[in-house]
Design a protein around this motif. Structure first.
Motif, PDB file in Angstrom:
ATOM      1  N   ASP A 114       0.851  -1.188   0.000  1.00 11.66           N
ATOM      2  CA  ASP A 114       0.000   0.000   0.000  1.00 11.66           C
ATOM      3  C   ASP A 114       0.891   1.244   0.000  1.00 11.66           C
ATOM      4  O   ASP A 114       2.121   1.149  -0.086  1.00 11.66           O
ATOM      5  N   HIS A 115       0.283   2.417   0.118  1.00 11.00           N
ATOM      6  CA  HIS A 115       1.056   3.656  -0.008  1.00 11.00           C
ATOM      7  C   HIS A 115       2.002   3.867   1.167  1.00 11.00           C
ATOM      8  O   HIS A 115       2.906   4.712   1.090  1.00 11.00           O
ATOM      9  N   GLN A 116       1.826   3.102   2.242  1.00 11.45           N
ATOM     10  CA  GLN A 116       2.733   3.191   3.392  1.00 11.45           C
ATOM     11  C   GLN A 116       3.756   2.050   3.394  1.00 11.45           C
ATOM     12  O   GLN A 116       4.449   1.839   4.389  1.00 11.45           O
ATOM     13  N   LEU A 117       3.833   1.320   2.286  1.00 11.82           N
ATOM     14  CA  LEU A 117       4.784   0.212   2.094  1.00 11.82           C
ATOM     15  C   LEU A 117       4.464  -1.014   2.942  1.00 11.82           C
ATOM     16  O   LEU A 117       5.343  -1.861   3.161  1.00 11.82           O
ATOM     17  N   ASN A 118       3.234  -1.128   3.407  1.00 15.08           N
ATOM     18  CA  ASN A 118       2.809  -2.356   4.076  1.00 15.08           C
ATOM     19  C   ASN A 118       2.418  -3.391   3.026  1.00 15.08           C
ATOM     20  O   ASN A 118       1.694  -3.068   2.070  1.00 15.08           O
ATOM     21  N   ILE A 119       2.869  -4.614   3.161  1.00 14.93           N
ATOM     22  CA  ILE A 119       2.486  -5.672   2.227  1.00 14.93           C
ATOM     23  C   ILE A 119       1.068  -6.126   2.554  1.00 14.93           C
ATOM     24  O   ILE A 119       0.797  -6.612   3.659  1.00 14.93           O
ATOM     25  N   ILE A 120       0.165  -5.940   1.592  1.00 14.22           N
ATOM     26  CA  ILE A 120      -1.233  -6.303   1.831  1.00 14.22           C
ATOM     27  C   ILE A 120      -1.601  -7.609   1.123  1.00 14.22           C
ATOM     28  O   ILE A 120      -2.669  -8.167   1.354  1.00 14.22           O
ATOM     29  N   GLY A 121      -0.713  -8.089   0.267  1.00 12.38           N
ATOM     30  CA  GLY A 121      -1.010  -9.312  -0.462  1.00 12.38           C
ATOM     31  C   GLY A 121       0.119  -9.674  -1.411  1.00 12.38           C
ATOM     32  O   GLY A 121       1.158  -8.990  -1.471  1.00 12.38           O
ATOM     33  N   PHE A 122      -0.090 -10.753  -2.168  1.00 14.19           N
ATOM     34  CA  PHE A 122       0.890 -11.229  -3.138  1.00 14.19           C
ATOM     35  C   PHE A 122       0.176 -11.665  -4.409  1.00 14.19           C
ATOM     36  O   PHE A 122      -0.936 -12.215  -4.357  1.00 14.19           O
ATOM     37  N   GLU A 123       0.826 -11.412  -5.540  1.00 14.52           N
ATOM     38  CA  GLU A 123       0.351 -12.011  -6.787  1.00 14.52           C
ATOM     39  C   GLU A 123       1.082 -13.326  -6.990  1.00 14.52           C
ATOM     40  O   GLU A 123       2.295 -13.426  -6.788  1.00 14.52           O
ATOM     41  N   PHE A 124       0.336 -14.338  -7.418  1.00 15.44           N
ATOM     42  CA  PHE A 124       0.897 -15.667  -7.659  1.00 15.44           C
ATOM     43  C   PHE A 124       1.153 -15.835  -9.149  1.00 15.44           C
ATOM     44  O   PHE A 124       0.238 -15.693  -9.973  1.00 15.44           O
ATOM     45  N   LEU A 125       2.407 -16.139  -9.495  1.00 13.98           N
ATOM     46  CA  LEU A 125       2.847 -16.202 -10.884  1.00 13.98           C
ATOM     47  C   LEU A 125       3.422 -17.578 -11.189  1.00 13.98           C
ATOM     48  O   LEU A 125       4.218 -18.121 -10.413  1.00 13.98           O
ATOM     49  N   LEU A 126       3.027 -18.143 -12.326  1.00 14.10           N
ATOM     50  CA  LEU A 126       3.446 -19.491 -12.701  1.00 14.10           C
ATOM     51  C   LEU A 126       4.936 -19.535 -13.019  1.00 14.10           C
ATOM     52  O   LEU A 126       5.443 -18.701 -13.774  1.00 14.10           O
ATOM     53  N   ARG A 127       5.625 -20.538 -12.451  1.00 12.98           N
ATOM     54  CA  ARG A 127       7.051 -20.725 -12.668  1.00 12.98           C
ATOM     55  C   ARG A 127       7.371 -22.221 -12.714  1.00 12.98           C
ATOM     56  O   ARG A 127       6.607 -23.043 -12.202  1.00 12.98           O
ATOM     57  N   PRO A 128       8.525 -22.609 -13.321  1.00  7.77           N
ATOM     58  CA  PRO A 128       8.914 -24.030 -13.340  1.00  7.77           C
ATOM     59  C   PRO A 128       9.158 -24.549 -11.928  1.00  7.77           C
ATOM     60  O   PRO A 128       9.666 -23.828 -11.065  1.00  7.77           O
ATOM     61  N   SER A 129       8.808 -25.795 -11.700  1.00 13.35           N
ATOM     62  CA  SER A 129       9.064 -26.410 -10.396  1.00 13.35           C
ATOM     63  C   SER A 129      10.321 -27.257 -10.400  1.00 13.35           C
ATOM     64  O   SER A 129      10.806 -27.644  -9.335  1.00 13.35           O
ATOM     65  N   HIS A 130      10.865 -27.562 -11.602  1.00 10.70           N
ATOM     66  CA  HIS A 130      12.067 -28.374 -11.704  1.00 10.70           C
ATOM     67  C   HIS A 130      13.084 -27.666 -12.594  1.00 10.70           C
ATOM     68  O   HIS A 130      12.745 -27.252 -13.715  1.00 10.70           O
ATOM     69  N   PRO A 131      14.331 -27.518 -12.140  1.00 17.46           N
ATOM     70  CA  PRO A 131      15.360 -26.859 -12.964  1.00 17.46           C
ATOM     71  C   PRO A 131      15.570 -27.545 -14.309  1.00 17.46           C
ATOM     72  O   PRO A 131      15.908 -26.892 -15.294  1.00 17.46           O
ATOM     73  N   GLY A 132      15.353 -28.847 -14.353  1.00 17.22           N
ATOM     74  CA  GLY A 132      15.561 -29.583 -15.600  1.00 17.22           C
ATOM     75  C   GLY A 132      14.431 -29.431 -16.592  1.00 17.22           C
ATOM     76  O   GLY A 132      14.518 -29.941 -17.713  1.00 17.22           O
ATOM     77  N   ARG A 133      13.367 -28.757 -16.204  1.00 16.30           N
ATOM     78  CA  ARG A 133      12.223 -28.539 -17.107  1.00 16.30           C
ATOM     79  C   ARG A 133      11.874 -27.053 -17.138  1.00 16.30           C
ATOM     80  O   ARG A 133      10.802 -26.638 -16.680  1.00 16.30           O
ATOM     81  N   PRO A 134      12.756 -26.240 -17.685  1.00 17.93           N
ATOM     82  CA  PRO A 134      12.482 -24.799 -17.715  1.00 17.93           C
ATOM     83  C   PRO A 134      11.438 -24.451 -18.773  1.00 17.93           C
ATOM     84  O   PRO A 134      11.258 -25.182 -19.752  1.00 17.93           O
ATOM     85  N   PHE A 135      10.757 -23.342 -18.582  1.00 17.51           N
ATOM     86  CA  PHE A 135       9.821 -22.840 -19.587  1.00 17.51           C
ATOM     87  C   PHE A 135       9.574 -21.371 -19.318  1.00 17.51           C
ATOM     88  O   PHE A 135       9.759 -20.879 -18.204  1.00 17.51           O
TER      89      PHE A 135
END
Length: 347
Positions: free
Chosen positions: A122-143
Protein backbone atom coordinates in the motif's frame (compact mmCIF):
# COMPACT_ATOMS: atom_id res chain seq x y z
CA UNK A 1 -20.45 -32.49 -13.93
CA UNK A 2 -17.30 -31.98 -15.97
CA UNK A 3 -15.87 -29.71 -18.63
CA UNK A 4 -14.23 -31.48 -21.58
CA UNK A 5 -11.89 -28.54 -22.15
CA UNK A 6 -10.48 -28.93 -18.63
CA UNK A 7 -10.19 -32.71 -18.71
CA UNK A 8 -7.06 -34.78 -18.31
CA UNK A 9 -4.59 -35.03 -21.21
CA UNK A 10 -4.52 -38.49 -22.76
CA UNK A 11 -0.88 -39.42 -23.50
CA UNK A 12 0.17 -40.09 -27.08
CA UNK A 13 1.28 -43.72 -27.30
CA UNK A 14 4.46 -44.76 -29.12
CA UNK A 15 2.33 -47.30 -30.96
CA UNK A 16 -1.30 -46.87 -31.77
CA UNK A 17 -3.94 -45.68 -34.17
CA UNK A 18 -4.47 -42.30 -35.80
CA UNK A 19 -8.11 -41.68 -36.63
CA UNK A 20 -9.28 -38.81 -38.80
CA UNK A 21 -12.69 -37.50 -39.74
CA UNK A 22 -13.91 -34.49 -41.69
CA UNK A 23 -17.35 -32.91 -41.63
CA UNK A 24 -16.96 -31.18 -45.01
CA UNK A 25 -14.87 -33.46 -47.22
CA UNK A 26 -15.33 -37.15 -48.03
CA UNK A 27 -12.57 -39.19 -46.50
CA UNK A 28 -11.84 -41.17 -49.65
CA UNK A 29 -11.03 -37.82 -51.27
CA UNK A 30 -8.41 -37.31 -48.57
CA UNK A 31 -6.73 -40.63 -49.37
CA UNK A 32 -6.78 -39.98 -53.11
CA UNK A 33 -5.46 -36.45 -52.72
CA UNK A 34 -2.51 -37.54 -50.60
CA UNK A 35 -1.66 -40.78 -52.36
CA UNK A 36 -1.24 -42.30 -48.90
CA UNK A 37 -1.64 -46.00 -48.12
CA UNK A 38 -5.30 -46.77 -47.59
CA UNK A 39 -6.54 -46.63 -44.06
CA UNK A 40 -9.34 -48.77 -42.70
CA UNK A 41 -12.87 -47.46 -42.67
CA UNK A 42 -14.47 -47.43 -39.25
CA UNK A 43 -17.85 -45.76 -39.10
CA UNK A 44 -17.24 -42.10 -39.95
CA UNK A 45 -13.43 -42.15 -39.73
CA UNK A 46 -10.33 -43.49 -41.43
CA UNK A 47 -7.82 -45.25 -39.19
CA UNK A 48 -4.05 -45.48 -39.72
CA UNK A 49 -1.82 -47.67 -37.62
CA UNK A 50 1.59 -46.34 -36.61
CA UNK A 51 4.43 -48.18 -34.89
CA UNK A 52 6.57 -45.31 -33.63
CA UNK A 53 6.36 -41.66 -32.69
CA UNK A 54 8.25 -40.68 -35.84
CA UNK A 55 5.81 -42.66 -37.98
CA UNK A 56 2.90 -40.81 -36.38
CA UNK A 57 4.63 -37.49 -37.04
CA UNK A 58 5.12 -38.47 -40.69
CA UNK A 59 1.43 -39.32 -41.03
CA UNK A 60 0.42 -35.96 -39.54
CA UNK A 61 2.97 -34.15 -41.73
CA UNK A 62 1.48 -35.83 -44.80
CA UNK A 63 -2.05 -34.84 -43.81
CA UNK A 64 -0.88 -31.26 -43.28
CA UNK A 65 -0.35 -30.97 -47.05
CA UNK A 66 -4.09 -30.97 -47.58
CA UNK A 67 -5.78 -27.68 -48.52
CA UNK A 68 -6.26 -25.46 -45.49
CA UNK A 69 -10.04 -25.36 -46.00
CA UNK A 70 -10.03 -29.14 -45.58
CA UNK A 71 -7.82 -29.03 -42.48
CA UNK A 72 -10.08 -26.43 -40.87
CA UNK A 73 -12.83 -29.08 -40.65
CA UNK A 74 -10.63 -32.08 -39.88
CA UNK A 75 -10.52 -33.76 -36.49
CA UNK A 76 -8.03 -36.33 -35.29
CA UNK A 77 -7.74 -38.79 -32.42
CA UNK A 78 -4.72 -40.83 -31.33
CA UNK A 79 -5.47 -43.98 -29.32
CA UNK A 80 -3.55 -47.00 -28.10
CA UNK A 81 -3.84 -50.39 -29.73
CA UNK A 82 -5.72 -51.87 -26.77
CA UNK A 83 -8.52 -49.26 -26.94
CA UNK A 84 -8.76 -49.11 -23.13
CA UNK A 85 -8.87 -45.31 -23.03
CA UNK A 86 -11.47 -43.02 -24.55
CA UNK A 87 -11.09 -41.13 -27.79
CA UNK A 88 -9.80 -37.57 -27.37
CA UNK A 89 -10.92 -35.90 -30.61
CA UNK A 90 -8.96 -32.75 -31.41
CA UNK A 91 -8.88 -30.20 -34.14
CA UNK A 92 -6.14 -31.25 -36.52
CA UNK A 93 -4.09 -28.14 -35.70
CA UNK A 94 -4.28 -28.97 -32.00
CA UNK A 95 -2.79 -32.42 -32.63
CA UNK A 96 -0.02 -30.80 -34.66
CA UNK A 97 0.76 -28.43 -31.79
CA UNK A 98 0.93 -31.29 -29.28
CA UNK A 99 3.37 -33.20 -31.47
CA UNK A 100 5.49 -30.11 -32.17
CA UNK A 101 5.86 -29.18 -28.48
CA UNK A 102 6.41 -32.49 -26.66
CA UNK A 103 8.43 -30.97 -23.79
CA UNK A 104 5.81 -28.33 -23.03
CA UNK A 105 3.01 -30.91 -23.27
CA UNK A 106 4.87 -33.08 -20.73
CA UNK A 107 5.20 -30.11 -18.38
CA UNK A 108 1.44 -29.56 -18.53
CA UNK A 109 0.59 -33.27 -18.22
CA UNK A 110 2.95 -33.78 -15.26
CA UNK A 111 2.06 -30.41 -13.67
CA UNK A 112 5.76 -29.52 -13.50
CA UNK A 113 5.10 -25.99 -12.32
CA UNK A 114 4.59 -24.04 -9.14
CA UNK A 115 3.71 -20.49 -8.11
CA UNK A 116 6.10 -17.72 -7.11
CA UNK A 117 4.85 -14.82 -5.05
CA UNK A 118 5.41 -11.10 -5.66
CA UNK A 119 4.45 -8.62 -2.91
CA UNK A 120 1.83 -5.93 -3.32
CA UNK A 121 2.17 -2.90 -1.05
CA UNK A 122 0.00 0.00 0.00
CA UNK A 123 1.06 3.66 -0.01
CA UNK A 124 2.73 3.19 3.39
CA UNK A 125 4.78 0.21 2.09
CA UNK A 126 2.81 -2.36 4.08
CA UNK A 127 2.49 -5.67 2.23
CA UNK A 128 -1.23 -6.30 1.83
CA UNK A 129 -1.01 -9.31 -0.46
CA UNK A 130 0.89 -11.23 -3.14
CA UNK A 131 0.35 -12.01 -6.79
CA UNK A 132 0.90 -15.67 -7.66
CA UNK A 133 2.85 -16.20 -10.88
CA UNK A 134 3.45 -19.49 -12.70
CA UNK A 135 7.05 -20.72 -12.67
CA UNK A 136 8.91 -24.03 -13.34
CA UNK A 137 9.06 -26.41 -10.40
CA UNK A 138 12.07 -28.37 -11.70
CA UNK A 139 15.36 -26.86 -12.96
CA UNK A 140 15.56 -29.58 -15.60
CA UNK A 141 12.22 -28.54 -17.11
CA UNK A 142 12.48 -24.80 -17.71
CA UNK A 143 9.82 -22.84 -19.59
CA UNK A 144 8.70 -19.29 -20.21
CA UNK A 145 5.18 -18.88 -18.75
CA UNK A 146 3.89 -16.91 -21.76
CA UNK A 147 5.16 -19.55 -24.19
CA UNK A 148 3.69 -22.36 -22.09
CA UNK A 149 0.25 -20.75 -22.23
CA UNK A 150 0.60 -20.02 -25.95
CA UNK A 151 1.53 -23.66 -26.64
CA UNK A 152 -1.38 -24.76 -24.48
CA UNK A 153 -3.75 -22.50 -26.43
CA UNK A 154 -2.51 -23.89 -29.77
CA UNK A 155 -2.95 -27.43 -28.45
CA UNK A 156 -6.43 -26.83 -27.04
CA UNK A 157 -5.15 -27.17 -23.48
CA UNK A 158 -5.24 -23.59 -22.19
CA UNK A 159 -8.41 -24.21 -20.16
CA UNK A 160 -6.79 -27.29 -18.64
CA UNK A 161 -3.58 -25.38 -17.83
CA UNK A 162 -5.43 -22.33 -16.51
CA UNK A 163 -7.43 -24.49 -14.09
CA UNK A 164 -4.33 -26.37 -12.89
CA UNK A 165 -2.38 -23.13 -12.43
CA UNK A 166 -5.24 -21.54 -10.49
CA UNK A 167 -5.54 -24.56 -8.16
CA UNK A 168 -1.75 -24.67 -7.71
CA UNK A 169 -1.76 -21.01 -6.66
CA UNK A 170 -4.64 -21.50 -4.22
CA UNK A 171 -2.89 -24.48 -2.63
CA UNK A 172 0.42 -22.61 -2.41
CA UNK A 173 -1.28 -19.66 -0.73
CA UNK A 174 -2.79 -21.98 1.86
CA UNK A 175 0.69 -23.17 2.82
CA UNK A 176 2.45 -19.81 2.79
CA UNK A 177 0.07 -17.02 3.83
CA UNK A 178 -2.02 -16.30 6.93
CA UNK A 179 -5.71 -15.52 6.77
CA UNK A 180 -6.40 -11.89 5.90
CA UNK A 181 -3.57 -11.61 3.37
CA UNK A 182 -4.81 -10.95 -0.19
CA UNK A 183 -3.96 -13.52 -2.86
CA UNK A 184 -4.04 -12.15 -6.45
CA UNK A 185 -4.51 -15.06 -8.87
CA UNK A 186 -4.72 -14.84 -12.66
CA UNK A 187 -7.45 -16.42 -14.73
CA UNK A 188 -8.27 -16.42 -18.44
CA UNK A 189 -11.98 -15.74 -18.98
CA UNK A 190 -11.86 -17.39 -22.41
CA UNK A 191 -11.17 -20.72 -20.66
CA UNK A 192 -14.46 -20.69 -18.72
CA UNK A 193 -16.49 -22.86 -21.10
CA UNK A 194 -18.69 -24.47 -18.47
CA UNK A 195 -18.99 -21.92 -15.68
CA UNK A 196 -20.93 -24.26 -13.39
CA UNK A 197 -17.96 -26.66 -13.41
CA UNK A 198 -14.95 -24.41 -13.93
CA UNK A 199 -15.94 -21.85 -11.30
CA UNK A 200 -17.39 -24.27 -8.74
CA UNK A 201 -14.21 -26.32 -8.94
CA UNK A 202 -12.33 -23.24 -7.71
CA UNK A 203 -14.73 -22.75 -4.79
CA UNK A 204 -14.43 -26.43 -3.86
CA UNK A 205 -10.64 -26.07 -3.67
CA UNK A 206 -10.90 -23.01 -1.40
CA UNK A 207 -13.45 -24.79 0.81
CA UNK A 208 -11.38 -27.97 0.99
CA UNK A 209 -8.45 -25.96 2.35
CA UNK A 210 -10.66 -24.12 4.88
CA UNK A 211 -9.78 -20.74 3.39
CA UNK A 212 -11.79 -17.52 3.15
CA UNK A 213 -13.02 -16.42 -0.27
CA UNK A 214 -12.68 -12.79 0.86
CA UNK A 215 -8.89 -13.22 0.78
CA UNK A 216 -8.86 -13.87 -2.97
CA UNK A 217 -8.63 -11.46 -5.88
CA UNK A 218 -8.99 -13.00 -9.34
CA UNK A 219 -7.28 -11.06 -12.10
CA UNK A 220 -8.71 -11.03 -15.61
CA UNK A 221 -5.70 -11.64 -17.84
CA UNK A 222 -6.62 -11.84 -21.52
CA UNK A 223 -4.43 -11.92 -24.59
CA UNK A 224 -7.42 -11.98 -26.91
CA UNK A 225 -10.19 -9.46 -27.32
CA UNK A 226 -13.22 -10.30 -25.21
CA UNK A 227 -16.09 -10.85 -27.63
CA UNK A 228 -19.01 -11.25 -25.22
CA UNK A 229 -18.91 -8.91 -22.23
CA UNK A 230 -22.17 -10.41 -20.95
CA UNK A 231 -20.36 -13.69 -20.33
CA UNK A 232 -17.59 -11.88 -18.46
CA UNK A 233 -20.15 -9.93 -16.41
CA UNK A 234 -21.75 -13.25 -15.48
CA UNK A 235 -18.38 -14.66 -14.37
CA UNK A 236 -17.73 -11.53 -12.28
CA UNK A 237 -21.14 -11.89 -10.62
CA UNK A 238 -20.59 -15.56 -9.80
CA UNK A 239 -17.23 -14.92 -8.17
CA UNK A 240 -18.42 -11.84 -6.29
CA UNK A 241 -21.47 -13.68 -4.95
CA UNK A 242 -19.00 -16.01 -3.22
CA UNK A 243 -16.99 -13.13 -1.76
CA UNK A 244 -14.10 -13.11 -4.23
CA UNK A 245 -12.92 -9.71 -5.50
CA UNK A 246 -12.15 -9.10 -9.17
CA UNK A 247 -9.27 -7.24 -10.81
CA UNK A 248 -8.64 -6.10 -14.38
CA UNK A 249 -4.99 -6.52 -15.34
CA UNK A 250 -2.80 -4.43 -17.68
CA UNK A 251 -5.19 -1.48 -17.94
CA UNK A 252 -3.86 0.99 -20.48
CA UNK A 253 -2.35 -1.65 -22.78
CA UNK A 254 -3.63 -4.20 -25.29
CA UNK A 255 -7.26 -5.18 -24.85
CA UNK A 256 -7.54 -3.91 -21.26
CA UNK A 257 -8.82 -0.47 -22.19
CA UNK A 258 -10.28 2.16 -19.92
CA UNK A 259 -13.62 1.56 -21.69
CA UNK A 260 -13.48 -2.10 -20.61
CA UNK A 261 -12.57 -0.97 -17.09
CA UNK A 262 -15.56 1.35 -16.88
CA UNK A 263 -17.82 -1.37 -18.24
CA UNK A 264 -16.71 -4.12 -15.86
CA UNK A 265 -16.05 -1.88 -12.83
CA UNK A 266 -13.56 -4.25 -11.16
CA UNK A 267 -12.67 -4.06 -7.49
CA UNK A 268 -9.00 -3.57 -8.42
CA UNK A 269 -7.59 -1.75 -11.46
CA UNK A 270 -4.00 -2.72 -12.32
CA UNK A 271 -2.26 -0.11 -14.48
CA UNK A 272 0.08 -1.66 -17.04
CA UNK A 273 3.81 -1.27 -16.46
CA UNK A 274 4.19 0.54 -19.80
CA UNK A 275 2.39 3.53 -18.26
CA UNK A 276 4.23 3.30 -14.94
CA UNK A 277 7.84 3.03 -16.11
CA UNK A 278 9.29 6.55 -16.21
CA UNK A 279 5.97 8.21 -15.40
CA UNK A 280 7.61 10.67 -12.98
CA UNK A 281 9.10 12.54 -15.95
CA UNK A 282 6.52 11.87 -18.70
CA UNK A 283 3.51 14.17 -18.80
CA UNK A 284 1.53 11.97 -21.23
CA UNK A 285 1.86 8.95 -18.94
CA UNK A 286 0.93 11.11 -15.99
CA UNK A 287 -2.27 12.25 -17.71
CA UNK A 288 -3.26 8.67 -18.48
CA UNK A 289 -2.56 7.49 -14.93
CA UNK A 290 -4.51 10.40 -13.46
CA UNK A 291 -7.40 9.65 -15.83
CA UNK A 292 -7.51 5.99 -14.78
CA UNK A 293 -7.48 6.96 -11.09
CA UNK A 294 -10.33 9.41 -11.66
CA UNK A 295 -12.42 6.89 -13.60
CA UNK A 296 -11.87 4.15 -11.00
CA UNK A 297 -12.95 6.50 -8.23
CA UNK A 298 -16.42 6.70 -9.80
CA UNK A 299 -17.09 3.02 -9.08
CA UNK A 300 -14.85 2.60 -6.03
CA UNK A 301 -12.09 0.57 -7.67
CA UNK A 302 -8.67 0.48 -5.99
CA UNK A 303 -5.86 1.34 -8.40
CA UNK A 304 -2.62 -0.65 -8.40
CA UNK A 305 0.56 0.34 -10.26
CA UNK A 306 2.35 -2.61 -11.87
CA UNK A 307 6.04 -2.91 -12.70
CA UNK A 308 7.29 -0.22 -10.31
CA UNK A 309 11.09 -0.17 -10.40
CA UNK A 310 11.94 3.46 -9.59
CA UNK A 311 11.16 5.21 -6.34
CA UNK A 312 10.32 8.41 -8.24
CA UNK A 313 7.62 6.58 -10.21
CA UNK A 314 6.15 5.19 -7.00
CA UNK A 315 6.12 8.65 -5.42
CA UNK A 316 4.28 10.15 -8.39
CA UNK A 317 1.70 7.34 -8.38
CA UNK A 318 1.16 7.72 -4.66
CA UNK A 319 0.59 11.47 -5.04
CA UNK A 320 -1.77 10.83 -7.98
CA UNK A 321 -4.02 8.67 -5.83
CA UNK A 322 -2.76 5.19 -6.74
CA UNK A 323 -3.33 3.21 -3.55
CA UNK A 324 -1.34 0.01 -4.25
CA UNK A 325 1.87 -0.91 -6.04
CA UNK A 326 3.81 -3.93 -7.23
CA UNK A 327 7.23 -4.32 -8.84
CA UNK A 328 10.92 -5.06 -8.41
CA UNK A 329 11.28 -1.97 -6.21
CA UNK A 330 9.41 -3.91 -3.53
CA UNK A 331 10.41 -7.47 -4.39
CA UNK A 332 10.75 -9.98 -7.20
CA UNK A 333 8.57 -13.09 -7.50
CA UNK A 334 9.99 -15.64 -5.05
CA UNK A 335 9.08 -19.22 -4.06
CA UNK A 336 8.21 -18.08 -0.51
CA UNK A 337 7.27 -14.72 0.99
CA UNK A 338 10.02 -12.65 2.62
CA UNK A 339 10.62 -13.28 6.36
CA UNK A 340 7.98 -11.46 8.40
CA UNK A 341 6.91 -9.71 5.16
CA UNK A 342 9.43 -6.92 5.82
CA UNK A 343 10.53 -4.73 2.89
CA UNK A 344 14.28 -4.26 2.73
CA UNK A 345 14.78 -2.56 -0.64
CA UNK A 346 12.76 0.61 -0.13
CA UNK A 347 13.74 3.24 2.43
Amino acid sequence: MTCSSCSIILPIKDQGLLKIRNSKVTLDSVIVRLGMPSGQWREDAIVFRYNSRSELEQLVHGLARLPQEWLDHMEAAVIGLNHTEGEDWLQFGQLQARLQNPDLMTIIKDESFTSHMQPIVDHQLNIIGFEFLLRPSHPGRPFHPFRLFEAAREAGLHAHLDRLARISAIEKSARCLPAGMKRFINFLPSTIYNSAYCINHTFETISRLSMHTEDFVFEVVETEEIDDLNVLHHIFEQYREQGISMALDDVGAGYSTTELMNCLQPDYVKIDRSLIDGCHCNSDQQRQITGIVESASHFGGQVLAEGVEQLEDFEFCREAGVSLAQGYLFGKPEPVPPPNFILSRVV
